[in-house]
Design an enzyme around this catalytic site. Sequence first.
Site, PDB file in Angstrom:
ATOM      1  CG  ASP A 153       0.965  -1.667   7.616  1.00 31.66           C
ATOM      2  OD1 ASP A 153       1.877  -2.478   7.824  1.00 31.66           O
ATOM      3  OD2 ASP A 153       1.099  -0.437   7.742  1.00 31.66           O
TER       4      ASP A 153
ATOM      5  CG  HIS B 217       4.610  -2.740  10.266  1.00 33.00           C
ATOM      6  ND1 HIS B 217       3.603  -2.262  11.067  1.00 33.00           N
ATOM      7  CD2 HIS B 217       4.733  -1.822   9.283  1.00 33.00           C
ATOM      8  CE1 HIS B 217       3.133  -1.132  10.576  1.00 33.00           C
ATOM      9  NE2 HIS B 217       3.805  -0.834   9.489  1.00 33.00           N
TER      10      HIS B 217
ATOM     11  CG  HIS C  52      -0.355   0.032   2.540  1.00 38.02           C
ATOM     12  ND1 HIS C  52       0.542  -0.908   2.996  1.00 38.02           N
ATOM     13  CD2 HIS C  52      -0.486   0.923   3.572  1.00 38.02           C
ATOM     14  CE1 HIS C  52       0.914  -0.613   4.224  1.00 38.02           C
ATOM     15  NE2 HIS C  52       0.308   0.503   4.601  1.00 38.02           N
TER      16      HIS C  52
ATOM     17  CG  HIS D 224      -3.736  -0.699   6.542  1.00 41.86           C
ATOM     18  ND1 HIS D 224      -3.570  -0.707   7.923  1.00 41.86           N
ATOM     19  CD2 HIS D 224      -2.728   0.094   6.073  1.00 41.86           C
ATOM     20  CE1 HIS D 224      -2.523   0.039   8.242  1.00 41.86           C
ATOM     21  NE2 HIS D 224      -2.007   0.547   7.144  1.00 41.86           N
TER      22      HIS D 224
ATOM     23  CG  ASP E 145       4.928   2.793   7.406  1.00 41.77           C
ATOM     24  OD1 ASP E 145       4.009   3.347   6.788  1.00 41.77           O
ATOM     25  OD2 ASP E 145       4.756   1.804   8.145  1.00 41.77           O
ATOM     26  CG  HIS E 146       4.438  -0.109   4.114  1.00 43.83           C
ATOM     27  ND1 HIS E 146       4.374  -1.465   4.394  1.00 43.83           N
ATOM     28  CD2 HIS E 146       3.962   0.520   5.222  1.00 43.83           C
ATOM     29  CE1 HIS E 146       3.883  -1.635   5.614  1.00 43.83           C
ATOM     30  NE2 HIS E 146       3.622  -0.440   6.131  1.00 43.83           N
TER      31      HIS E 146
HETATM   32 ZN   LIG Z   1       3.060   0.481   7.995  1.00 47.87          ZN
HETATM   33 ZN   LIG Z   2      -0.035   1.277   6.638  1.00 55.79          ZN
END
Ligand SMILES: [Zn+2]
Ligand SMILES: [Zn+2]
Length: 336
Positions: free
Chosen positions: A222, A285, A104, A198, A108-109
Site C-alpha cells: 500500500d 489490491h 505494514h 502510505h 487487511d495485510h
Molecule cells: Zn491494504
Molecule cells: Zn494499508
Amino acid sequence: MKIAMLRRHGAAALSRLPGFMGAVALATGLSMAGSRSVAASEDALIVTLLGTGTPLNEPDRFSFSNLVQAGGLNLLIDAGRGTSIRLGQLGIPLGEIDGVFLSHFHSDHIIGLGDVFSTGYIRVPTLGGRVEPLNLYGPPGTQRLADGLLLTFQSDIETRMLDEGVPEAGTQIIAHEMKDGVVFERDGVTVTMFTVNHGEKIDPSVGYRVDYKGSSVTFSSDTKYDTRLIDAARGTDLLVHETAAAPAETMENPIVRDILDHHTSPEEVGSVFAQVQPRLAVYSHVVRLFGPNGRVTMREIIDRTRNTYAGSLVVAEDLMQFIISDRGVTVVRGGI
Ligand SMILES: [Zn+2]
Ligand SMILES: [Zn+2]
C-alpha cells in the site's frame, strides 16, 4: 486454467486474453493450456497471488497476500484474510512456510497471519506440523505483533503441547525487525525491503522485491506515488501494484478524499509502470470506492491508467500465478 506466455525478447504480436486488461506483448505468439502443466524449472521464480483484495470481505477476493516460491522456499508477502485457505487450495501445508514478510500493520495485510501461525503447528501432515519457529520479517513493530499473536494463542499453544505433543519450538515466532535493504538471503533467494509512503500517520510501510537467478518480482504493497518504489523496482520482471479510485461524483466527499490520499491513482500507477517498464505490470489490491450511482469500474481504472502507460497490464485474480524464468513470464489463471 489458462496459460499465456510472455517471452523475454521482442514484441512481434499483440493479443488479448480474457481477464487481461490491455494488450499483452508476445514474441512468438501465445501458448495456452488447460491446466498448470507448464513445468516450473528449478530456476523459476513462481508468484501466486493468494489474496488480491482490500478490507472488503468479498468471497472471491481475499485481502492482500502473496506466495513467492524459489530455491525450494515458500515465502509469503503479507498474510491477509484467507491466506490459509488459498494455500490449502494450492496444496501447500501451512507448516512449510519458510518466512512471512509484512509490509505494514493494516488488518487487511495481517489478518490471516494468526491462522497460518497457529494452524501450521498442528500435527496433521496436510497442515505441515511445523517443528521450528515461524520466521516473521517486517519493519519496526513486527516484534509487537509477534508478541500479541503468542498471547492470543497462548491457551491453544499450551493445550496443543500438552494434549497433542506439539513441540514447543513450532509454537514460537522469531520476529526480524528490519530496515531498508536486503532483509533475507538464502538458497539463492534475495528479499529486499524498501520504504514507501502510505500516508504520514502510517509509518512504517514498506514494499518488497524478491530476486532469484535473474528473475524478480516487486510488490508495492500500500503506497502513494513514491519514487523510492520506482528505484527499487527498476529492471523487475513482475511489478504488482495497488491503486485506488472513486466515482467522479464523490470526489468532494472528505472520507473519499482521505482514502484516496493514502493510495496511488491509476494515472500515477501508469506513470510508475512507464518508468519501471516491468515485463508485466499487475494490478492487485485495487480500492474501488462506491458512489450514489454504484462502484467505480475496473474498466474506468484501466482507461485512466492508459493515459500514462501503454505496456502489458493484467488485473489480478485470487490464485493467479506467474512463472518467471529466463524463458519469460508464464501467466497461469487460477480460479477459485
Ligand atoms: Zn491494504
Ligand atoms: Zn494499508
